[in-house]
Design a protein around this motif. Structure first.
Motif, PDB file in Angstrom:
ATOM      1  N   ASN A 239      72.382  52.640  29.945  1.00 58.05           N
ATOM      2  CA  ASN A 239      72.181  53.814  30.773  1.00 58.05           C
ATOM      3  C   ASN A 239      70.730  53.278  31.670  1.00 58.05           C
ATOM      4  N   HIS A 240      69.921  52.823  30.901  1.00 63.94           N
ATOM      5  CA  HIS A 240      68.742  52.499  31.845  1.00 63.94           C
ATOM      6  C   HIS A 240      67.837  51.052  31.307  1.00 63.94           C
ATOM      7  N   LYS A 241      68.386  50.583  30.328  1.00 60.61           N
ATOM      8  CA  LYS A 241      67.721  49.482  29.805  1.00 60.61           C
ATOM      9  C   LYS A 241      68.159  48.238  30.662  1.00 60.61           C
ATOM     10  N   GLY A 242      67.042  47.458  31.087  1.00 60.78           N
ATOM     11  CA  GLY A 242      67.312  46.398  32.047  1.00 60.78           C
ATOM     12  C   GLY A 242      67.455  46.830  33.533  1.00 60.78           C
ATOM     13  N   MET A 243      67.036  48.127  33.764  1.00 63.00           N
ATOM     14  CA  MET A 243      67.094  48.340  35.235  1.00 63.00           C
ATOM     15  C   MET A 243      65.513  48.571  35.484  1.00 63.00           C
ATOM     16  N   PRO A 244      65.204  48.782  36.948  1.00 62.96           N
ATOM     17  CA  PRO A 244      63.762  48.802  37.144  1.00 62.96           C
ATOM     18  C   PRO A 244      63.089  49.825  36.486  1.00 62.96           C
ATOM     19  N   THR A 245      61.702  49.460  35.974  1.00 63.95           N
ATOM     20  CA  THR A 245      60.718  50.162  35.482  1.00 63.95           C
ATOM     21  C   THR A 245      59.631  50.682  36.420  1.00 63.95           C
ATOM     22  N   LEU A 246      59.242  51.752  36.191  1.00 67.50           N
ATOM     23  CA  LEU A 246      58.289  52.471  37.310  1.00 67.50           C
ATOM     24  C   LEU A 246      56.880  52.428  36.475  1.00 67.50           C
TER      25      LEU A 246
END
Length: 340
Positions: A239-246
């Motif tokens: 769901n989130h891993k590998g997506m942009p981090t803030l």
């Protein structure tokens, strides 16, 4: 390697505009019939599995039931997740009652999970504020990898190869977290949660070792808990891993913060069932209290809205999502491998 999106926006009203459209479509209304049927089927599956467990007796065929119970436990956990987001009933009290019940059924601390998951939803993929990025055995950013030492540093080097094997331990980790939070008193209803965990342990271990021999019982537990951990991890990880981090100080509004850090999984109703609706992660993060069956219908509305606003909307197939996760973990570990 992913970095903080450099998009700057002052359009905080975009989410309000989208919300009005979604509310007008009636997609925030509760789906009592759906959840009544889903909960009933889950409980029947649990009871049916228990009857089969006793009927089969002390046999290695029980390992098939261990895999079956891994699936059942995951779907019970999905209901607990939905209750925690107030998707099922209108009142928090009713949702929490159902959530505590399902936490007890699978041996988790509902109160502990709620606290952690709410922080995740408030700051998805935030390097400092998202607890889902704070996992000792993994590094999700280069900076996290650099700060690790000893065995954890070695694991971070090769974490892409270790990821799925580590998921075999996820179920045990969830139980350990539940016990730790109860013992430390870090939850509101400590007495209730302690009673539920004790009842779960007595029924679970008592049932296993009354019916099965010690060796078969131990193997049954290892298979059941291991596969449950893999299923849970495979449901949440894409769901989130590998997506942009803030990072601290980012200027993304709520809409963009949720969309740009989340990934949807394409698929049929089979995928919807297998992943408990978590495949609509973007829509779930935008409207956490939306009942699970409505996510399928709000998805095209959100995707069109993002296209109109020029907001990148990430979506891919199930297998590709795991490749993204592994590629990201491999890239984060690259500097560690290069330095020996």
């Amino acid at each position: 390697m992913t970095t903080t999106p450099d998009l700057r926006t002052s359009q905080g009203s975009d989410y309000a505009e989208l919300s009005r459209e979604v509310k007008k479509a009636g997609l925030l209304e509760r789906r009592g019939g759906y959840y009544a049927a889903r909960i009933t089927l889950n409980l029947l599956a649990l009871v049916g599995g228990g009857v089969a467990f006793v009927f089969i007796g002390d046999s290695w065929w029980q390992l098939l039931l261990a895999a079956y119970f891994a699936v059942v436990f995951t779907h019970l956990s999905f209901i607990g997740h939905d209750a925690g987001h107030k998707q099922i009933f209108r009142t928090r009290k009713a949702n929490d009652a159902l959530g505590y019940l399902h936490g007890g059924l699978v041996g988790l601390s509902y109160g502990s999970w709620i606290g952690q998951h709410n922080r995740h939803h408030a700051n998805p993929n935030h390097e400092d504020d998202d607890p889902d990025l704070d996992i000792a055995a993994l590094a999700f950013t280069v900076e996290q990898g650099r700060l690790k030492h000893g065995v954890l540093r070695w694991m971070a080097k090769y974490q892409a190869y270790l990821f799925f094997p580590l998921l075999l331990l996820e179920g045990f980790s969830l139980h350990a977290t539940a016990v730790r939070t109860v013992v430390k008193g870090e939850i509101r209803l400590r007495g209730l949660e302690a009673a539920l965990l004790i009842a779960h342990a007595v029924i679970y271990f008592g049932g296993v070792f009354i019916v099965l021999s010690p060796l078969t019982g131990v193997v049954f537990i290892l298979v059941h808990q291991g596969l449950w951990g893999v299923y849970m991890g495979c449901s949440f990880a894409p769901n989130h891993k590998g997506m942009p981090t803030l990072q601290a100080g980012h200027e993304l509004d709520f809409l963009r913060k949720q969309v740009l850090t989340s990934r949807n999984i394409r698929g049929s109703r089979i995928v919807d069932f297998a992943l408990g609706g978590l495949n609509y992660q973007i829509e779930h993060h935008l409207f956490p209290s939306m009942p699970r069956p409505n996510l399928r219908y709000v998805q095209p509305i959100v995707q069109r809205f993002c296209a109109d606003k020029g907001i990148e909307y990430a979506q891919c197939g199930l297998v590709r999502s795991y490749r993204y996760v592994l590629e990201h973990l491999h890239a984060v570990g690259a500097p560690l491998r290069a330095n020996g």
